[in-house]
Design a protein around this motif. Structure first.
Motif, PDB file in Angstrom:
ATOM      1  N   ILE A 119      -5.108  28.727  67.340  1.00 29.24           N
ATOM      2  CA  ILE A 119      -5.316  29.175  65.965  1.00 29.24           C
ATOM      3  C   ILE A 119      -4.441  28.342  65.038  1.00 29.24           C
ATOM      4  N   MET A 120      -3.206  28.123  65.450  1.00 19.98           N
ATOM      5  CA  MET A 120      -2.252  27.445  64.558  1.00 19.98           C
ATOM      6  C   MET A 120      -1.315  26.522  65.322  1.00 19.98           C
ATOM      7  N   GLU A 121      -0.865  25.491  64.620  1.00 21.44           N
ATOM      8  CA  GLU A 121       0.056  24.511  65.197  1.00 21.44           C
ATOM      9  C   GLU A 121       1.321  24.448  64.335  1.00 21.44           C
ATOM     10  N   LEU A 122       2.480  24.447  64.973  1.00 21.88           N
ATOM     11  CA  LEU A 122       3.724  24.219  64.233  1.00 21.88           C
ATOM     12  C   LEU A 122       3.965  22.711  64.263  1.00 21.88           C
ATOM     13  N   ASP A 123       3.411  22.035  63.275  1.00 19.35           N
ATOM     14  CA  ASP A 123       3.291  20.575  63.299  1.00 19.35           C
ATOM     15  C   ASP A 123       4.614  19.871  63.585  1.00 19.35           C
ATOM     16  N   VAL A 166      -7.086  28.478  75.556  1.00 12.40           N
ATOM     17  CA  VAL A 166      -6.864  28.991  74.198  1.00 12.40           C
ATOM     18  C   VAL A 166      -5.531  29.738  74.108  1.00 12.40           C
ATOM     19  N   ASP A 167      -4.913  29.622  72.942  1.00 12.85           N
ATOM     20  CA  ASP A 167      -3.705  30.397  72.653  1.00 12.85           C
ATOM     21  C   ASP A 167      -3.595  30.523  71.141  1.00 12.85           C
ATOM     22  N   ASP A 168      -2.700  31.412  70.703  1.00 14.67           N
ATOM     23  CA  ASP A 168      -2.582  31.588  69.257  1.00 14.67           C
ATOM     24  C   ASP A 168      -1.885  30.414  68.602  1.00 14.67           C
ATOM     25  N   ILE A 169      -0.744  30.000  69.199  1.00 18.04           N
ATOM     26  CA  ILE A 169       0.113  29.027  68.528  1.00 18.04           C
ATOM     27  C   ILE A 169       0.585  27.967  69.508  1.00 18.04           C
ATOM     28  N   ILE A 170       0.560  26.717  69.069  1.00 20.07           N
ATOM     29  CA  ILE A 170       1.262  25.684  69.818  1.00 20.07           C
ATOM     30  C   ILE A 170       2.517  25.337  69.024  1.00 20.07           C
ATOM     31  N   ALA A 171       3.664  25.571  69.662  1.00 27.29           N
ATOM     32  CA  ALA A 171       4.958  25.257  69.032  1.00 27.29           C
ATOM     33  C   ALA A 171       5.495  23.999  69.713  1.00 27.29           C
ATOM     34  N   THR A 172       6.370  24.139  70.709  1.00 29.34           N
ATOM     35  CA  THR A 172       6.863  22.944  71.416  1.00 29.34           C
ATOM     36  C   THR A 172       5.814  22.373  72.362  1.00 29.34           C
ATOM     37  N   LYS A 180       5.694  18.933  67.129  1.00 27.29           N
ATOM     38  CA  LYS A 180       4.921  17.892  67.819  1.00 27.29           C
ATOM     39  C   LYS A 180       4.552  18.271  69.251  1.00 27.29           C
ATOM     40  N   GLY A 181       4.185  19.547  69.426  1.00 24.74           N
ATOM     41  CA  GLY A 181       3.842  20.042  70.758  1.00 24.74           C
ATOM     42  C   GLY A 181       2.653  19.333  71.373  1.00 24.74           C
ATOM     43  N   ARG A 182       1.736  18.873  70.518  1.00 23.43           N
ATOM     44  CA  ARG A 182       0.526  18.244  71.060  1.00 23.43           C
ATOM     45  C   ARG A 182       0.847  16.969  71.842  1.00 23.43           C
ATOM     46  N   ASP A 183       2.020  16.366  71.564  1.00 23.87           N
ATOM     47  CA  ASP A 183       2.395  15.152  72.303  1.00 23.87           C
ATOM     48  C   ASP A 183       2.620  15.425  73.789  1.00 23.87           C
ATOM     49  N   LYS A 184       2.870  16.692  74.139  1.00 22.68           N
ATOM     50  CA  LYS A 184       3.100  17.035  75.550  1.00 22.68           C
ATOM     51  C   LYS A 184       1.793  17.220  76.324  1.00 22.68           C
ATOM     52  N   LEU A 185       0.671  17.266  75.613  1.00 21.68           N
ATOM     53  CA  LEU A 185      -0.592  17.637  76.250  1.00 21.68           C
ATOM     54  C   LEU A 185      -1.452  16.402  76.494  1.00 21.68           C
ATOM     55  N   ASP A 186      -2.079  16.377  77.670  1.00 21.92           N
ATOM     56  CA  ASP A 186      -2.899  15.203  77.973  1.00 21.92           C
ATOM     57  C   ASP A 186      -4.390  15.538  78.015  1.00 21.92           C
ATOM     58  N   LYS A 216       9.702  25.162  79.234  1.00 22.27           N
ATOM     59  CA  LYS A 216      10.535  25.555  78.081  1.00 22.27           C
ATOM     60  C   LYS A 216       9.618  25.748  76.882  1.00 22.27           C
ATOM     61  N   LYS A 217       9.942  26.717  76.020  1.00 23.25           N
ATOM     62  CA  LYS A 217       9.174  26.920  74.789  1.00 23.25           C
ATOM     63  C   LYS A 217      10.128  26.992  73.599  1.00 23.25           C
ATOM     64  N   GLU A 218       9.577  27.347  72.391  1.00 24.86           N
ATOM     65  CA  GLU A 218      10.397  27.242  71.180  1.00 24.86           C
ATOM     66  C   GLU A 218      11.637  28.110  71.263  1.00 24.86           C
ATOM     67  N   TYR A 219      11.539  29.271  71.914  1.00 23.58           N
ATOM     68  CA  TYR A 219      12.729  30.115  72.002  1.00 23.58           C
ATOM     69  C   TYR A 219      12.930  30.629  73.420  1.00 23.58           C
ATOM     70  N   GLY A 220      13.161  29.710  74.346  1.00 20.84           N
ATOM     71  CA  GLY A 220      13.516  30.131  75.704  1.00 20.84           C
ATOM     72  C   GLY A 220      12.743  29.434  76.792  1.00 20.84           C
TER      73      GLY A 220
END
Ligand SMILES: O=P(O)(O)OC[C@H]1O[C@H](OP(=O)(O)OP(=O)(O)O)[C@H](O)[C@@H]1O
Ligand SMILES: Nc1ncnc2[nH]cnc12
Length: 242
Positions: free
Chosen positions: A213-217, A183-189, A220-226, A159-163
């Motif tokens: 490049i950017m994080e939608l703080d 690498v990716d442009d944005i981390i959202a969820t 808190k998407g980074r919490d999903k990453l290990d 699942k991502k921010e919109y779908g």
């Protein structure tokens, strides 16, 4: 993020006051700089790189545009395309990523980085992932949306921010033990990035970490990453207010 002064085309630039920050966690560049300073001063080359990276971040942040309610109501869309239409910004972006990788993964700058593979996420990770890979002396491997890659593939649904979406990688795309940076442009969820990380691990890759490049703080998407997460620019501290 506070209300933004919108332009006629319904896009807006990031406010100048928010250009100097980088992540929701302390900027690793700044931390390194201060610890060196505590020991009596920065090594000149390191100090010069820190200064260069800080300047590039300001330029890059000023180059972004925001579109409210795109692609669906309630989403404040971060448009990274101006970073590619300008030769200066595109050059600056790749240089900033190269500097960031060397700093956060403690690798050599440039083609002797020791990174084996840069993995980029469809679609926007394809815009700069291959260029960065060349600069790092690494290969590039794509994570693609379902049904695009031939041969044997591994699959992850997320699942991502919109779908919801499905990612795939070819099973022989990464050699077991290869050092991988995603690498990716944005981390959202964080849904897309987590799925990509799972695929890299299924293939036996050694995931050094993620660069965005950017994080939608606020999501808190980074919490999903290990694996370690590093972003060039800070993004939205809160969602779009109606
Ligand atoms: O952290 P998440 O909530 O998963 O969202 C982040 C992802 O969303 C965007 O891609 P999108 O799927 O919109 O596709 P695109 O790159 O093809 O535009 C963006 O480029 C990231 O890959
Ligand atoms: N708000 C956003 N802006 C741009 N790309 C995105 N991907 C997921 N959320 C996004």
């Amino acid at each position: 993020m506070s209300a933004l002064p919108l332009q006629d085309d319904s896009s807006s630039s990031h406010p100048a006051s928010s250009t100097s920050t980088s992540t929701s966690t302390p900027d690793p560049t700044a931390l390194t700089a201060s610890s060196h300073a505590a020991q009596g001063g920065l090594a000149p080359a390191h100090a010069a790189r820190s200064t260069e990276l800080a300047r590039l971040k300001v330029d890059l942040k000023n180059g972004l545009r925001q579109y409210p309610d795109f692609p669906t109501p309630g989403i404040l869309f971060e448009d990274i395309m101006p970073l590619f239409s300008s030769h200066t910004l595109f050059t600056g972006l790749v240089r900033a990523l190269e500097l960031q990788v060397a700093d956060v993964f403690h690798t050599q700058l440039g083609v002797h980085s020791d990174v084996d593979v840069v993995v980029g996420l469809e679609s926007r990770g394809f815009l700069f992932g291959p260029t960065l890979a060349l600069r790092l002396g690494a290969g590039f491997v794509p994570v693609r949306k379902q049904g695009k890659l031939p041969g044997n593939v591994e699959t992850e649904t997320f699942k991502k921010e919109y779908g919801e979406d499905v990612f795939q990688m070819q099973i022989d795309a990464i050699k077991p033990g290869a050092k991988v940076v995603i690498v990716d442009d944005i981390i959202a969820t964080g849904g897309s990035a987590a799925a990509a990380g799972n695929l890299v691990k299924k293939l036996g890759g050694n995931l050094l970490g993620y660069i965005f490049i950017m994080e939608l703080d606020f999501l808190k998407g980074r919490d999903k990453l290990d694996a370690p997460v590093h972003t060039l620019l800070s993004g939205q501290e809160e969602g779009l207010k109606s």
